[in-house]
Design a protein around this motif. Structure first.
Motif, PDB file in Angstrom:
ATOM      1  N   THR A   1      -1.744  -5.026   9.779  1.00 60.67           N
ATOM      2  CA  THR A   1      -2.865  -4.221   9.292  1.00 60.67           C
ATOM      3  C   THR A   1      -2.853  -2.798   9.826  1.00 60.67           C
ATOM      4  O   THR A   1      -2.992  -1.840   9.045  1.00 60.67           O
ATOM      5  CB  THR A   1      -4.201  -4.911   9.622  1.00 60.67           C
TER       6      THR A   1
ATOM      7  N   GLU B   1      -2.278   0.491   7.341  1.00 59.49           N
ATOM      8  CA  GLU B   1      -3.309   1.523   7.255  1.00 59.49           C
ATOM      9  C   GLU B   1      -2.778   2.897   7.650  1.00 59.49           C
ATOM     10  O   GLU B   1      -3.095   3.894   7.011  1.00 59.49           O
ATOM     11  CB  GLU B   1      -4.491   1.149   8.153  1.00 59.49           C
TER      12      GLU B   1
ATOM     13  N   ARG C   1       0.838  -1.197   0.000  1.00 60.21           N
ATOM     14  CA  ARG C   1       0.000   0.000   0.000  1.00 60.21           C
ATOM     15  C   ARG C   1       0.875   1.250   0.000  1.00 60.21           C
ATOM     16  O   ARG C   1       2.023   1.217   0.450  1.00 60.21           O
ATOM     17  CB  ARG C   1      -0.902   0.051   1.240  1.00 60.21           C
TER      18      ARG C   1
END
Length: 262
Positions: free
Chosen positions: A36, A40, A16
């Motif tokens: 996670t 994020e 990401r």
């Protein structure tokens, strides 16, 4: 998830964000999902990549005879395949042992490193007796029919596991492959990487839960003493899985460290 092939193994990873590249290396009985809250939170400033080691998550099973050097070579192969070398690397628990072996074998692939709640191998940080006892416990537990890893194992957290991450922990535990877990933790138990520590020549940040009983603060202070220029951040009232138990504080330490000029 995306995959790359390294040495004949299909390895899965999550990616990401945009910016300076950071590779996250999970602990034992985990996969990339454990990162996670980091993926994020940090994707606004960094390209964050989290691998599934061989035998975990979406990656292929470990071949027979797989050892610590093979995990490190696979990680180096993924870094090369993704074109992100040299990269900042963040390891947690067993992941720190993989990162240290990566530095031993492929030092030019690492730009800087974060070692969280980890070990220079169980033998290196805990001694032979404790390493052998832990490995015997793992083998005995995994030999039981239908047995699976308990994600709320006493000692992983200072208190109760964070409620919002319990479903995540249970999902990862349900996917643990006993043979692969025993392979990884056998490598961990046999490893003594204390000789690598004084050779490290990249910026190094240590992050530790104050109440970690799996890798006590004494281990962190020994790594701080042996790694040239290493700095230690201690997260209060936090156990072994500091990235999930105190994600905000963990992320702030990592963001500050990774954002500094090389």
């Amino acid at each position: 998830m995306d995959t790359v092939e390294v040495d004949g193994l299909r390895l899965a990873y999550r990616r990401r964000g945009h910016g300076r590249r950071v590779m996250f290396v999970h602990g034992g009985a985990e996969d990339s999902r454990t990162w996670t809250p980091q993926l994020e939170a940090l994707a606004d400033e960094f390209t964050v990549i989290a691998w599934d080691e061989p035998g975990a998550g979406g990656s292929d099973d470990v071949p027979d005879g797989f050892g610590l050097s093979d995990y490190a070579d696979c990680l180096a192969g993924m870094i090369r395949a993704l074109g992100v070398s040299p990269v900042a690397v963040v390891g947690l628990s067993w992941g720190t042992t993989v990162v240290l072996e990566l530095y031993r074998r492929h030092p030019t692939s690492i730009r800087r490193m974060v070692l969280a709640d980890g070990y220079a191998g169980w033998r290196g940080s805990l001694g032979a007796r404790e390493a052998d006892a832990r490995l015997a416990g793992v083998r005995a537990a995994m030999a039981e029919p239908g047995e699976r890893f308990d994600p709320t194992l006493p000692g992983l957290f200072a208190g109760d596991p964070p409620a919002r991450f319990v479903p995540l922990l249970e999902a990862m535990a349900a996917n643990v492959r006993p043979r692969s877990m025993v392979t990884a933790l056998t490598a961990m138990a046999q490893a003594d990487l204390t000789d690598v520590l004084p050779t490290i020549r990249v910026p190094t940040q240590l992050v530790w839960g104050e109440l970690d009983v799996r890798s006590p603060l004494a281990v962190a202070h020994e790594l701080e003493r042996r790694i040239p220029g290493a700095t230690l951040a201690v997260i209060p009232d936090c156990g072994h899985v500091s990235n999930l138990e105190a994600p905000h504080m963990f992320n702030e330490v990592v963001r500050d460290f990774l954002g500094r000029p090389d």
